[in-house]
Design a protein around this motif. Structure first.
Motif, mmCIF file in Angstrom:
data_model
loop_
_atom_site.group_PDB
_atom_site.id
_atom_site.type_symbol
_atom_site.label_atom_id
_atom_site.label_comp_id
_atom_site.label_asym_id
_atom_site.label_seq_id
_atom_site.Cartn_x
_atom_site.Cartn_y
_atom_site.Cartn_z
ATOM 1 N N THR A 1 -3.261 5.639 3.851
ATOM 2 C CA THR A 1 -3.974 5.399 5.103
ATOM 3 C C THR A 1 -3.920 3.923 5.477
ATOM 4 O O THR A 1 -3.694 3.575 6.648
ATOM 5 N N LEU A 2 -4.121 3.052 4.509
ATOM 6 C CA LEU A 2 -4.051 1.610 4.788
ATOM 7 C C LEU A 2 -2.634 1.193 5.188
ATOM 8 O O LEU A 2 -2.454 0.354 6.077
ATOM 9 N N HIS B 1 0.841 -1.209 0.000
ATOM 10 C CA HIS B 1 0.000 0.000 0.000
ATOM 11 C C HIS B 1 0.875 1.257 0.000
ATOM 12 O O HIS B 1 0.603 2.219 -0.718
ATOM 13 N N THR C 1 -6.987 10.756 -4.522
ATOM 14 C CA THR C 1 -7.858 10.051 -3.579
ATOM 15 C C THR C 1 -7.374 8.619 -3.386
ATOM 16 O O THR C 1 -7.287 8.128 -2.254
ATOM 17 N N ALA C 2 -7.044 7.956 -4.470
ATOM 18 C CA ALA C 2 -6.534 6.588 -4.370
ATOM 19 C C ALA C 2 -5.219 6.555 -3.599
ATOM 20 O O ALA C 2 -4.996 5.660 -2.768
ATOM 21 N N ALA D 1 0.939 4.068 -2.972
ATOM 22 C CA ALA D 1 0.658 5.489 -2.727
ATOM 23 C C ALA D 1 1.753 6.356 -3.344
ATOM 24 O O ALA D 1 1.462 7.367 -4.001
ATOM 25 N N GLN E 1 -4.274 8.592 -1.268
ATOM 26 C CA GLN E 1 -4.588 8.811 0.146
ATOM 27 C C GLN E 1 -5.120 7.537 0.799
ATOM 28 O O GLN E 1 -4.764 7.213 1.931
ATOM 29 N N VAL E 2 -5.958 6.807 0.086
ATOM 30 C CA VAL E 2 -6.486 5.545 0.630
ATOM 31 C C VAL E 2 -5.346 4.559 0.863
ATOM 32 O O VAL E 2 -5.253 3.948 1.933
ATOM 33 N N HIS E 3 -4.457 4.408 -0.116
ATOM 34 C CA HIS E 3 -3.331 3.484 0.049
ATOM 35 C C HIS E 3 -2.421 3.926 1.198
ATOM 36 O O HIS E 3 -1.968 3.090 1.990
#
Length: 81
Positions: free
Chosen positions: A39-40, A6, A32-33, A10, A35-37
């Motif tokens: 965060t994970l 992840h 956005t993608a 990112a 940021q999700v990666h």
């Protein structure tokens, strides 16, 4: 996907925005993608107690510690660089 994967994804997505010629919603979707990666990856690192300095014993299996160090660009104990 693992935490280090992840983290790496990112970074790749952020480079796409920096180096690419995306416009409008493409940039927003990529960020956005990313940021999700990110965060994970953070959640996985926090849950596993992964070190960021390459020196602390995280209690992780050596293969996991090595993957985190490589993803984070850490040199020294457990890293490949």
């Amino acid at each position: 996907m693992t935490g280090p994967e992840h983290y790496t994804r990112a970074e790749q997505l952020l480079r796409e925005v920096r180096d690419g010629h995306q416009e409008g919603s493409d940039v927003a979707a990529i960020l956005t993608a990313a940021q999700v990666h990110a965060t994970l990856a953070l959640a996985a690192a926090t849950a596993m107690g992964a070190p960021v300095d390459g020196e602390a014993d995280s209690g992780l299996p050596p293969q996991d510690a090595k993957a985190w160090n490589k993803a984070a660009g850490v040199t020294g104990k457990g890293g490949d660089r």
